[in-house]
Design a protein around this motif. Structure first.
Motif, PDB file in Angstrom:
ATOM      1  N   TYR A 110     -27.048  13.133  30.367  1.00 59.00           N
ATOM      2  CA  TYR A 110     -28.290  12.422  30.057  1.00 59.00           C
ATOM      3  C   TYR A 110     -28.005  10.976  29.659  1.00 59.00           C
ATOM      4  CZ  TYR A 110     -30.699  16.954  29.945  1.00 59.00           C
ATOM      5  OH  TYR A 110     -31.222  18.171  30.280  1.00 59.00           O
ATOM      6  N   LEU A 111     -29.003  10.113  29.903  1.00 58.77           N
ATOM      7  CA  LEU A 111     -28.930   8.774  29.325  1.00 58.77           C
ATOM      8  C   LEU A 111     -28.800   8.901  27.808  1.00 58.77           C
ATOM      9  CD1 LEU A 111     -31.747   7.028  31.406  1.00 58.77           C
ATOM     10  CD2 LEU A 111     -29.283   6.679  31.658  1.00 58.77           C
ATOM     11  N   PRO A 112     -28.051   8.022  27.143  1.00 57.37           N
ATOM     12  CA  PRO A 112     -27.579   6.714  27.622  1.00 57.37           C
ATOM     13  C   PRO A 112     -26.227   6.714  28.320  1.00 57.37           C
ATOM     14  CG  PRO A 112     -27.119   6.900  25.279  1.00 57.37           C
ATOM     15  CD  PRO A 112     -27.827   8.180  25.677  1.00 57.37           C
ATOM     16  N   ALA A 113     -25.719   7.859  28.795  1.00 51.72           N
ATOM     17  CA  ALA A 113     -24.407   7.880  29.444  1.00 51.72           C
ATOM     18  C   ALA A 113     -24.343   6.870  30.593  1.00 51.72           C
ATOM     19  CB  ALA A 113     -24.087   9.286  29.947  1.00 51.72           C
ATOM     20  N   GLY A 114     -25.369   6.848  31.448  1.00 44.38           N
ATOM     21  CA  GLY A 114     -25.369   5.929  32.585  1.00 44.38           C
ATOM     22  C   GLY A 114     -25.334   4.480  32.158  1.00 44.38           C
ATOM     23  N   TYR A 115     -26.062   4.137  31.085  1.00 47.79           N
ATOM     24  CA  TYR A 115     -26.025   2.764  30.568  1.00 47.79           C
ATOM     25  C   TYR A 115     -24.614   2.400  30.113  1.00 47.79           C
ATOM     26  CZ  TYR A 115     -31.154   2.858  30.449  1.00 47.79           C
ATOM     27  OH  TYR A 115     -32.470   2.926  30.791  1.00 47.79           O
ATOM     28  N   PHE A 137     -37.104  13.309  31.590  1.00 50.25           N
ATOM     29  CA  PHE A 137     -36.052  14.199  32.094  1.00 50.25           C
ATOM     30  C   PHE A 137     -34.672  13.566  31.916  1.00 50.25           C
ATOM     31  CE2 PHE A 137     -33.310  15.086  35.825  1.00 50.25           C
ATOM     32  CZ  PHE A 137     -33.079  16.437  35.624  1.00 50.25           C
ATOM     33  N   ALA A 138     -34.557  12.280  32.254  1.00 46.35           N
ATOM     34  CA  ALA A 138     -33.252  11.618  32.250  1.00 46.35           C
ATOM     35  C   ALA A 138     -32.782  11.249  30.850  1.00 46.35           C
ATOM     36  CB  ALA A 138     -33.307  10.356  33.122  1.00 46.35           C
ATOM     37  N   TYR A 139     -33.747  11.019  29.925  1.00 46.90           N
ATOM     38  CA  TYR A 139     -33.379  10.602  28.558  1.00 46.90           C
ATOM     39  C   TYR A 139     -34.290  11.319  27.563  1.00 46.90           C
ATOM     40  CZ  TYR A 139     -31.449   7.253  25.105  1.00 46.90           C
ATOM     41  OH  TYR A 139     -30.800   6.654  24.049  1.00 46.90           O
ATOM     42  N   PRO A 192     -37.328   0.609  24.415  1.00 52.74           N
ATOM     43  CA  PRO A 192     -37.112  -0.694  25.056  1.00 52.74           C
ATOM     44  C   PRO A 192     -36.278  -0.631  26.328  1.00 52.74           C
ATOM     45  CG  PRO A 192     -36.772  -0.860  22.686  1.00 52.74           C
ATOM     46  CD  PRO A 192     -36.920   0.602  22.994  1.00 52.74           C
ATOM     47  N   MET A 193     -35.497   0.432  26.507  1.00 52.20           N
ATOM     48  CA  MET A 193     -34.678   0.515  27.716  1.00 52.20           C
ATOM     49  C   MET A 193     -35.526   0.791  28.959  1.00 52.20           C
ATOM     50  SD  MET A 193     -31.249   2.400  26.349  1.00 52.20           S
ATOM     51  CE  MET A 193     -29.795   1.351  26.122  1.00 52.20           C
ATOM     52  N   ILE A 194     -36.663   1.441  28.789  1.00 51.38           N
ATOM     53  CA  ILE A 194     -37.560   1.683  29.915  1.00 51.38           C
ATOM     54  C   ILE A 194     -38.768   0.748  29.864  1.00 51.38           C
ATOM     55  CG2 ILE A 194     -38.902   3.524  28.775  1.00 51.38           C
ATOM     56  CD1 ILE A 194     -37.870   3.406  32.487  1.00 51.38           C
TER      57      ILE A 194
END
Length: 332
Positions: free
Chosen positions: A129-134, A233-235, A245-247
């Motif tokens: 899950y995010l924030p892994a991708g960030y 779903f992703a975060y 703020p990330m989205i």
């Protein structure tokens, strides 16, 4: 013992994100929009670009595909090129840096912009899950920048020999555009190795959303739109949910866009992307201009096309026009 038919009939959908992916109660995932994975090439027959796959981190295990255009100088061993650290799109949950569409796109960009590309294979939800991708995308930029020091991390000769660290770009498409924004924000408050600064950032049709509809977004059922459900779903643990703020970089209390850590930006949109991200892309562009940020920002819209149209056919007139805008930005 249950037959395959009986086993399949017992599978229950627990996350329905059609047309992108479906997650079942047994943990299996159907990623319906994944394009085929293709290998790197010693030399792409269309563009002459060379590519290779590398591991840049072992903990976590992270990889990237590098693209090197055909060198043109007589002493090409020392030819310096701008660098693009690229983040692919796929709703934070599908696709790959190694898929056929991103491979073709990076070959074309590397060739036409004469730029060295590091396409980062960030981890996807729900396995990560995010924030892994960030964090993965930041780590990819950090790794590239480390080559400007005497002690690069997992050094690569293409980057050492040909990277121009005064011209480092970051960029991405759709959710990759969102990743790019967040990496640019982090670059505004955290130092990169060797004093490297991000020169430019491009956000193509970026995935921005929020807790309340704007423009032509549906008022009724907004919380159940695909765009809303993808973020949750992703975060799932995102503080503030759809106004994290990330989205939603324009949410109340979000960090000031004046802190963006780059000197130039390109924001692009598609006119038929109304129910996705077109209006939010334009509002983001306007907010960047008014934020007090000291850089230069431009906006390009293809009015008669849909979301990331160019990815699926690079040869149309509209796609060629779009690629020229992107290449001009990377070459300026």
């Amino acid at each position: 013992m249950a037959s395959n038919t009986e086993s399949n009939s017992n599978k229950v959908i627990v996350h329905n994100l059609l047309p992108h992916l479906v997650v079942y109660n047994d943990g299996t995932i159907d990623r319906l929009r994944n394009f085929p994975i293709v290998p790197p090439q010693q030399e792409d027959p269309k563009t002459g670009v060379s590519s290779k796959d590398i591991v840049f981190s072992n903990d976590p295990y992270l990889t990237a595909r590098l693209y090197l255009p055909k060198l043109t100088q007589t002493n090409d061993q020392n030819q310096k090129l701008s660098i693009l650290v690229y983040f692919y799109g796929g709703a934070f949950s599908f696709e790959s840096a190694y898929s056929s569409i991103h491979h073709a796109y990076c070959n074309l960009l590397a060739s036409q912009a004469n730029i060295l590309i590091a396409s980062i294979e960030h981890r996807n939800a729900p396995e990560h899950y995010l924030p892994a991708g960030y964090n993965d995308c930041w780590d990819g930029l950090y790794w590239v920048a480390s080559h400007a020091t005497q002690n690069p991390i997992n050094s690569d000769p293409w980057i050492i020999n040909h990277g121009n660290f005064n011209r480092v770009f970051i960029g991405g498409d759709s959710s990759g555009g969102n990743l790019c924004h967040n990496v640019a924000m982090r670059a505004g408050v955290e130092d990169l190795p060797g004093g490297v600064k991000v020169f430019g950032a491009y956000l193509n049709h970026p995935y921005f959303w929020g807790a309340k509809p704007i423009g032509e977004e549906p008022v009724i059922g907004f919380e159940e739109t695909l765009q809303s459900r993808i973020w949750k779903f992703a975060y799932p643990s995102a503080p503030g949910g759809l106004d994290n703020p990330m989205i939603n970089p324009l949410a109340s209390g979000a960090p000031s866009l004046a802190t963006l850590g780059c000197s130039r930006m390109l924001i692009t949109a598609a006119g038929k992307d109304q129910l996705l991200f077109r209006d939010r892309s334009e509002r983001y562009f306007e907010a960047v201009k008014k934020s007090g940020w000291k850089g230069e920002v431009e906006f390009f819209e293809e009015k008669d096309e849909d979301h990331v149209y160019y990815m699926y056919d690079l040869e149309t007139d509209q796609s060629k026009r779009f690629i020229k805008v992107l290449v001009d930005f990377l070459r300026q």
